[in-house]
Design a protein around this motif. Structure first.
Motif, PDB file in Angstrom:
ATOM      1  N   PHE A  63       1.142  -1.452   0.000  1.00  0.00           N
ATOM      2  CA  PHE A  63       0.094   0.264  -0.122  1.00  0.00           C
ATOM      3  C   PHE A  63       0.275   0.963  -0.300  1.00  0.00           C
ATOM      4  O   PHE A  63       1.893   1.015   0.417  1.00  0.00           O
ATOM      5  CB  PHE A  63      -1.030   0.215   1.375  1.00  0.00           C
ATOM      6  N   GLY A  64      -0.109   2.366   0.133  1.00  0.00           N
ATOM      7  CA  GLY A  64       0.846   4.253   0.124  1.00  0.00           C
ATOM      8  C   GLY A  64       1.658   4.396  -0.586  1.00  0.00           C
ATOM      9  O   GLY A  64       1.676   3.962  -2.326  1.00  0.00           O
ATOM     10  N   ALA A  65       2.757   5.136  -0.763  1.00  0.00           N
ATOM     11  CA  ALA A  65       3.342   5.544  -1.616  1.00  0.00           C
ATOM     12  C   ALA A  65       4.517   4.869  -2.933  1.00  0.00           C
ATOM     13  O   ALA A  65       5.029   3.309  -2.045  1.00  0.00           O
ATOM     14  CB  ALA A  65       4.552   7.149  -1.171  1.00  0.00           C
ATOM     15  N   VAL A 175      15.089   8.834   4.007  1.00  0.00           N
ATOM     16  CA  VAL A 175      14.451   7.958   5.240  1.00  0.00           C
ATOM     17  C   VAL A 175      12.563   8.018   4.695  1.00  0.00           C
ATOM     18  O   VAL A 175      12.042   8.134   4.190  1.00  0.00           O
ATOM     19  CB  VAL A 175      14.106   7.995   6.755  1.00  0.00           C
ATOM     20  N   GLN A 176      12.772   6.549   4.184  1.00  0.00           N
ATOM     21  CA  GLN A 176      11.356   5.982   3.608  1.00  0.00           C
ATOM     22  C   GLN A 176      10.886   4.652   4.855  1.00  0.00           C
ATOM     23  O   GLN A 176      11.079   3.282   4.464  1.00  0.00           O
ATOM     24  CB  GLN A 176      11.196   4.803   2.497  1.00  0.00           C
ATOM     25  N   PRO A 177      10.127   5.388   5.739  1.00  0.00           N
ATOM     26  CA  PRO A 177       9.392   4.585   6.549  1.00  0.00           C
ATOM     27  C   PRO A 177       8.142   3.194   6.054  1.00  0.00           C
ATOM     28  O   PRO A 177       7.746   3.647   5.432  1.00  0.00           O
ATOM     29  CB  PRO A 177       8.341   5.574   7.956  1.00  0.00           C
ATOM     30  N   CYS A 178       8.222   2.431   6.382  1.00  0.00           N
ATOM     31  CA  CYS A 178       6.968   0.930   5.747  1.00  0.00           C
ATOM     32  C   CYS A 178       6.716   0.680   7.026  1.00  0.00           C
ATOM     33  O   CYS A 178       6.570   0.397   8.464  1.00  0.00           O
ATOM     34  CB  CYS A 178       8.347   0.094   5.208  1.00  0.00           C
ATOM     35  N   ALA A 216      -0.542 -10.461   5.290  1.00  0.00           N
ATOM     36  CA  ALA A 216       0.722  -9.592   5.211  1.00  0.00           C
ATOM     37  C   ALA A 216       0.214  -7.884   4.713  1.00  0.00           C
ATOM     38  O   ALA A 216      -0.063  -8.073   3.408  1.00  0.00           O
ATOM     39  CB  ALA A 216       2.108 -10.171   5.089  1.00  0.00           C
ATOM     40  N   ARG A 217       0.493  -6.583   4.940  1.00  0.00           N
ATOM     41  CA  ARG A 217      -0.017  -5.903   4.764  1.00  0.00           C
ATOM     42  C   ARG A 217       1.801  -5.187   5.073  1.00  0.00           C
ATOM     43  O   ARG A 217       2.141  -4.605   5.877  1.00  0.00           O
ATOM     44  CB  ARG A 217      -1.057  -4.923   5.574  1.00  0.00           C
ATOM     45  N   LEU A 218       1.877  -3.853   3.820  1.00  0.00           N
ATOM     46  CA  LEU A 218       2.725  -4.115   3.951  1.00  0.00           C
ATOM     47  C   LEU A 218       2.828  -1.857   3.353  1.00  0.00           C
ATOM     48  O   LEU A 218       2.133  -1.636   1.816  1.00  0.00           O
ATOM     49  CB  LEU A 218       3.748  -4.307   2.662  1.00  0.00           C
ATOM     50  N   SER A 219       3.173  -0.913   4.051  1.00  0.00           N
ATOM     51  CA  SER A 219       2.182  -0.015   3.843  1.00  0.00           C
ATOM     52  C   SER A 219       3.533   0.934   3.573  1.00  0.00           C
ATOM     53  O   SER A 219       4.305   1.662   4.311  1.00  0.00           O
ATOM     54  CB  SER A 219       1.437   1.144   4.658  1.00  0.00           C
ATOM     55  N   CYS A 220       4.140   1.653   2.522  1.00  0.00           N
ATOM     56  CA  CYS A 220       5.254   2.215   1.665  1.00  0.00           C
ATOM     57  C   CYS A 220       4.413   3.661   2.494  1.00  0.00           C
ATOM     58  O   CYS A 220       3.875   4.228   1.521  1.00  0.00           O
ATOM     59  CB  CYS A 220       5.965   1.764   0.636  1.00  0.00           C
ATOM     60  N   LEU A 221       5.475   4.776   3.228  1.00  0.00           N
ATOM     61  CA  LEU A 221       5.153   5.928   3.481  1.00  0.00           C
ATOM     62  C   LEU A 221       6.104   7.147   2.722  1.00  0.00           C
ATOM     63  O   LEU A 221       6.855   6.108   2.066  1.00  0.00           O
ATOM     64  CB  LEU A 221       5.039   6.000   5.064  1.00  0.00           C
ATOM     65  N   VAL A 222       5.698   8.267   2.620  1.00  0.00           N
ATOM     66  CA  VAL A 222       6.116   9.286   2.466  1.00  0.00           C
ATOM     67  C   VAL A 222       7.528   9.143   2.682  1.00  0.00           C
ATOM     68  O   VAL A 222       7.598   9.007   4.224  1.00  0.00           O
ATOM     69  CB  VAL A 222       5.082  10.835   2.623  1.00  0.00           C
TER      70      VAL A 222
END
Length: 262
Positions: A63-65, A175-178, A216-222
């Motif tokens: 998900f996400g960015a 830095v890419q938070p997940c 498993a849900r992996l959200s790649c954030l801004v």
């Protein structure tokens, strides 16, 4: 009685398939990884991780960015599956605790894939590893680590250690938070993937193989800019972003369909 027998048979079949898959990984890593270019290594890592998760009954959705090709990835730490979930979508060079090296077969594979192992409380080793991280980031690699330093419970994000965030500052990369979450068929936190407390490696793997399917849900954030930032500010911003992502409805980016439960 028949149901119990079928459950045990499924567990045994999955265990055999995991062992075979691990052996294939060993045979692949030994001759290929030492000389392989980055793209080949990443493709092999992604494919192998997806296959392993599929055998374990784990489906991954991202998900996400959009993920950066060159960044310091950080994520919350929940399960022994975490590295493989991230690698199934965004292959990374990982920094992991030294205990992982002792995991049967998986530890060797992690080492062959370029994982950097960090011994707790060893400041001299930390400085050495830090220099290596900066060098790898400056070469355009994607590096990942779990800044909690330990595993949290479902939905909980423990405080982040800021030391390794300095690598993003020195290498002038983002830095890419997940955010990682494991859900069951009802959308609740999955209880079979945890390994906090006294749960051993074998107990954890058997629980996953013998349990119900895992989403498993992996959200790649801004991304967060690292150049000119302070490591503590980066750690705090990443922590807040991940904690927020775990309570907000995610936006689907794409699904890693090869990891559908088998």
């Amino acid at each position: 009685m028949i149901v119990f027998f079928m459950i045990r048979l499924r567990l045994a079949w999955r265990l055999v398939r995991v062992i075979v898959h691990l052996l294939v990984g060993l045979l692949t890593c030994a001759p290929v990884f030492p000389r392989a270019r980055r793209r080949l290594r990443e493709a092999a890592t992604r494919r192998w991780s997806r296959r392993l998760l599929g055998i374990c009954g784990v489906r991954v959705e991202a998900f996400g960015a959009a993920a950066l090709e060159h960044a310091l990835f950080v994520a919350n730490h929940i399960s022994r599956l975490d590295i493989f979930v991230i690698n199934s979508v965004y292959p990374c060079r990982f920094v992991a605790k030294a205990e992982i090296r002792a995991w049967p077969v998986l530890g060797w594979l992690a080492d062959a894939a370029g994982t950097v192992f960090l011994a707790r409380g060893n400041r001299r080793e930390l400085r050495h590893i830090f220099k290596g991280l900066v060098a790898v980031l400056e070469q355009g690699e994607r590096v990942a680590f779990f800044p909690e330093g330990t595993v949290g419970t479902r939905g909980e994000v423990l405080p982040f250690h800021a030391n390794l965030f300095e690598a993003a500052v020195d290498a002038q990369v983002a830095v890419q938070p997940c955010a990682l979450a494991y859900l069951d068929a009802h959308g609740s936190w999955h209880r079979g993937v945890d390994y906090a407390g006294e749960v051993t490696f074998v107990q954890s793997i058997m629980s996953i193989l013998g349990g119900p399917p895992v989403h498993a849900r992996l959200s790649c954030l801004v991304p967060i800019a690292g150049a000119g930032a302070h490591r503590r500010e980066l750690a705090q911003a990443a922590h807040e972003a991940i904690a927020r992502a775990l309570v907000e409805p995610p936006r689907l980016l794409h699904a890693a369909s090869p990891t559908a439960p088998l």
